[in-house]
Design a protein around this motif. Structure first.
Motif, PDB file in Angstrom:
ATOM      1  N   HIS A 570       0.923  -1.379   0.008  1.00 42.43           N
ATOM      2  CA  HIS A 570       0.118   0.093  -0.117  1.00 42.43           C
ATOM      3  C   HIS A 570       0.906   1.227   0.123  1.00 42.43           C
ATOM      4  O   HIS A 570       0.438   2.247  -0.876  1.00 42.43           O
ATOM      5  N   GLN A 571       2.023   1.372   0.858  1.00 44.83           N
ATOM      6  CA  GLN A 571       2.872   2.409   0.666  1.00 44.83           C
ATOM      7  C   GLN A 571       3.432   2.725  -0.417  1.00 44.83           C
ATOM      8  O   GLN A 571       3.541   3.559  -0.961  1.00 44.83           O
ATOM      9  N   LEU A 572       3.876   1.474  -1.219  1.00 46.50           N
ATOM     10  CA  LEU A 572       4.592   1.765  -2.541  1.00 46.50           C
ATOM     11  C   LEU A 572       3.530   2.181  -3.446  1.00 46.50           C
ATOM     12  O   LEU A 572       3.783   3.041  -4.297  1.00 46.50           O
ATOM     13  N   ARG A 573       2.362   1.620  -3.406  1.00 42.25           N
ATOM     14  CA  ARG A 573       1.329   1.931  -4.256  1.00 42.25           C
ATOM     15  C   ARG A 573       1.071   3.456  -4.068  1.00 42.25           C
ATOM     16  O   ARG A 573       0.740   4.267  -5.065  1.00 42.25           O
ATOM     17  N   GLY A 574       1.462   4.154  -2.846  1.00 43.51           N
ATOM     18  CA  GLY A 574       0.895   5.373  -2.760  1.00 43.51           C
ATOM     19  C   GLY A 574       2.259   6.428  -3.293  1.00 43.51           C
ATOM     20  O   GLY A 574       1.824   7.449  -3.331  1.00 43.51           O
ATOM     21  N   ARG A 575       3.174   5.822  -3.937  1.00 47.38           N
ATOM     22  CA  ARG A 575       4.119   6.646  -4.640  1.00 47.38           C
ATOM     23  C   ARG A 575       3.454   6.954  -5.770  1.00 47.38           C
ATOM     24  O   ARG A 575       4.021   8.066  -6.723  1.00 47.38           O
TER      25      ARG A 575
END
Ligand code: ADP
Ligand code: MG
Length: 689
Positions: A570-575
């Motif tokens: 989810h964090q990575l996707r937030g990039r």
């Protein structure tokens, strides 16, 4: 105090426990008598009821009183020998007691004699079988524990249930008469909780199965209550000290707001109001700013830091990794340098000469806002007048680390930012000493990232897609597999993928490489080039998980996505999805387990960070979700913060109420002692009254 001495006494000094048994106990995590008291049974054997052969419960364990009518020995295969005893209790049914490869018991099964059998009953080949039962002659009723509910413990080494039951029984008899109930009477009554000695007795040797769950609740409550008391004491401690009063008193902040090219979301406005109230209160702020990736926390943190500067103080921003510290530094540079506020970067990999200068300028007060990793505070950096610490923590610090850290400074205001939404139960534990501001709103115009999961067979198609987006002027990340515990292997894998892609698929594109082993100037160059758009594709280890902000990037490809936790994905996707264009997240994965498949389908189906965090907590447990094991905070022996969230809420309410009523717990010295004993590793509780 006698009971404390008993709790701490080591089990190896007990009668009948030699070094061999003690080491078996140690394998179960039991060293002291207290450990043993809290070694909970895995299940129970209900031997209260003797059942006749006509009222057996199939699939369950049954206690049966019956005579042995016949015994036969059957050689099924070379290494499988069965003993079958036909048993009868005078009812119209017969049954077979069956043992596998236990020839030696044949001689105990005297024909015509009456026994108690205890074992699992099944129906097989049209006959009733009692499988591998324990048995004793009826005269020896007590030996089998008939008439009681018996605990079944986890075992190790040569330990048997019999040994455990007897040692536990002995220890209960030793300790319970000495054990005071540490929880105040009225708290117990209000919450209908069992008293402590009964709870310990019932959890091991229950009088009924209903009592077991009440006993367990009581023990879980104790753990949660002690933790919440610890937190309440800390909160109170922090409130007794003075902190700088920070109020708008110049042009800096106004200028900053005026220059922003957007207006704040309502959530940002709300959070800012709460933070401002804290900062002007004269007491140290302890606030958690919780908001999903991209919700705009950084702007709020910058405003708070400017307020410190405007009042003549310094502020520090701590990031969990060097890459993120650098990233923050550039963002601050963009906003603060034009306002004439001098900023500094302090990370371990700086050249000594540079580091020394930064440290000097922090001490002299030239640098107003400094960004760094937590080396910033640990390495004894002296500030001229630090008023605010912002911690961008991404779950890497818990209550304990934070407590240790704050002991170093005077009493600055503290703002903790966390990007992954945390389920409420968890935030009441690891962040239980903080007030919380939640930003549950995204800046306008963002489109949810479209997420797909494809198998590695489709890799080429995925790269084609990346090529296409890049040809339209957009940018992409390709994240290499996560390799737990090895930055070196991770860096190697990233380098290999980078070289391969650069030479094949993306010959024409401008591809960059980023990993944790690169020098910090190198990293900076690569990140800046990507930000400017000079690089179109960034191949990276998962280091960029945190903080990178490039609105023009629209594609996130994650290799071996099944190795990542939900929150990490989810964090990575937030990039991506940080600008007005439609963004995509593509998970390349060939998951081997059902659980991994389920994890992936959760991220595909929702972009709601809260939902993802809940699922993550359910699947992986609190320890892993936090990245670091939270000493003393989530490794409970009895409590389970998912199952016991109601108890947690009760425990928290009672604990905060009690500390309010009796500051420093001075009317409850025993309780205070127990809190200190449990959280000794965090250091002394300061005496405040
Ligand atoms: P977070 O740290 O919460 O993940 P950031 O503070 O990095 O998010 O913000 C993400 C992006 O959104 C940044 O480019 C930031 O400038 C922008 N941004 C922040 N607040 C707003 C807003 N109210 N309106 C539009 N864009 C915003
Ligand atoms: Mg951020």
């Amino acid at each position: 105090m006698k009971f404390l001495e008993l709790l701490d006494r080591e089990i190896r000094y007990l009668k009948g426990i030699g070094p061999k048994r003690a080491s078996d106990f140690e394998k179960l995590g039991v060293v002291t008598l207290e450990d043993l008291l809290y070694l909970l049974p895995r299940r129970y054997e209900d031997k209260r009821e003797v059942r006749s052969l006509t009222e057996l419960v199939f699939g369950d364990f049954n206690l049966i009183k019956a005579k042995v009518v016949n015994v036969e020995e059957v050689n099924v295969r070379r290494n499988l020998k069965i003993i079958r005893a036909l048993i009868s209790d005078g009812s119209r049914r017969k049954a077979y007691a069956v043992w596998y490869n236990k020839g030696y018991i044949k001689k105990f099964l005297s024909l015509g004699r009456e026994f108690l059998f205890y074992g699992k009953v099944i129906s097989k080949y049209g006959e009733i079988q009692v499988q591998d039962p324990e048995f004793e002659p009826v005269e020896d009723l007590d030996a089998l524990g008939a008439g009681r509910i018996l605990p079944v413990y986890p075992l190790a080494g040569n330990l048997t249930q019999k040994v455990l039951r007897s040692v536990v029984g002995m220890v209960l008899d030793m300790i319970l008469p000495e054990l005071p109930d540490i929880v105040p009477r009225d708290v117990l009554e209000r919450n209908s909780l069992m008293d402590l000695p009964s709870a310990l007795r019932e959890v091991h040797f229950p009088s009924s199965l209903k009592e077991v769950s009440k006993a367990r609740d009581r023990l879980a409550f104790d753990e949660l209550f002690l933790l919440q008391l610890f937190l309440a004491l800390r909160v109170r401690e922090r409130k007794t000290v003075e902190a700088p009063v920070l109020r708008p008193r110049g042009d800096l902040l106004r200028e900053f707001w005026n220059r922003l090219s957007f207006t704040l979301t309502n959530a940002q406005k709300r959070a800012w109001k709460e933070i401002q109230a804290d900062l002007s209160s004269g007491k140290p702020m302890n606030r958690l700013l919780q908001g999903d990736v991209g919700s705009g926390k950084t702007i709020i943190a910058i405003a708070a830091m400017l307020l410190a500067v405007e009042n003549g103080y310094q502020a520090a921003l701590m990031a969990p990794t060097e890459v993120l510290a650098e990233q923050h530094f550039w963002v601050l540079d963009q906003y603060l340098t034009p306002l004439g506020v001098k900023i500094g970067l302090l990370i371990g990999s700086l050249k000594d000469r540079v580091k020394r200068r930064v440290v000097e300028e922090i001490a002299s007060g030239d640098i107003k806002v400094v960004v760094g990793t937590h080396a910033l505070i640990q390495e004894g950096v002296e500030f001229k007048n630090l008023a605010l610490v912002v911690i961008d923590e991404q779950h890497r610090f818990g209550v304990m680390q934070r407590a240790a850290l704050l002991k170093k400074g005077d009493s600055p205001h503290v703002l903790v930012m966390t990007a992954t939404p945390i389920p409420r139960t968890l935030s009441l534990t690891i962040y239980g000493d903080l007030d919380v501001s939640i930003m549950d709103e995204m800046p306008p115009g963002r489109k949810p990232v479209m997420t797909y999961w494809v198998t590695s067979k489709k890799r080429e198609k995925v790269y084609e897609f990346v090529k296409k987006r890049v040809s339209l002027g957009e940018q992409a990340y390709i994240i290499c597999p996560l390799i737990e515990e090895s930055e070196v292997l991770e860096a190697e894998a990233a380098t290999k993928l980078f070289e391969e892609l650069n030479a094949t698929f993306f010959k024409e594109e401008r591809v960059g490489l980023l990993h944790g082993r690169m020098k910090s100037e190198e990293k900076e160059m690569v990140m800046k080039a990507f930000k400017r758009g000079d690089l179109q594709i960034l191949v990276s280890t998962p280091v960029i998980e945190v903080g990178i902000d490039v609105p023009n990037a629209t594609v996130m490809v994650i290799e071996s996505a099944d190795r990542f936790g939900l929150s990490q994905i989810h964090q990575l996707r937030g990039r991506v999805g940080r600008g007005p264009k439609q963004s995509y997240c593509i998970l390349l994965a060939d998951p081997k387990t059902e659980e991994a498949k389920k994890r992936l389908s959760v991220v595909v189906s929702t972009t709601d960070g809260f939902k993802i965090a809940e699922e993550d907590l359910k699947m992986r447990g609190p320890g892993e979700l936090c990245g670091v094991r939270q000493h003393g905070v989530t490794d409970f022996k009895v409590a389970d913060i998912l199952r016991d969230y109601k108890l947690l809420a009760l425990a928290r309410k009672e604990a905060f109420f009690l500390v309010e009523k009796s500051p420093n717990l001075k009317d409850y010295p025993l309780l205070r002692l127990m809190v200190k004993r449990k959280f000794a590793e965090v250091g002394e509780l300061i005496d405040v009254s």
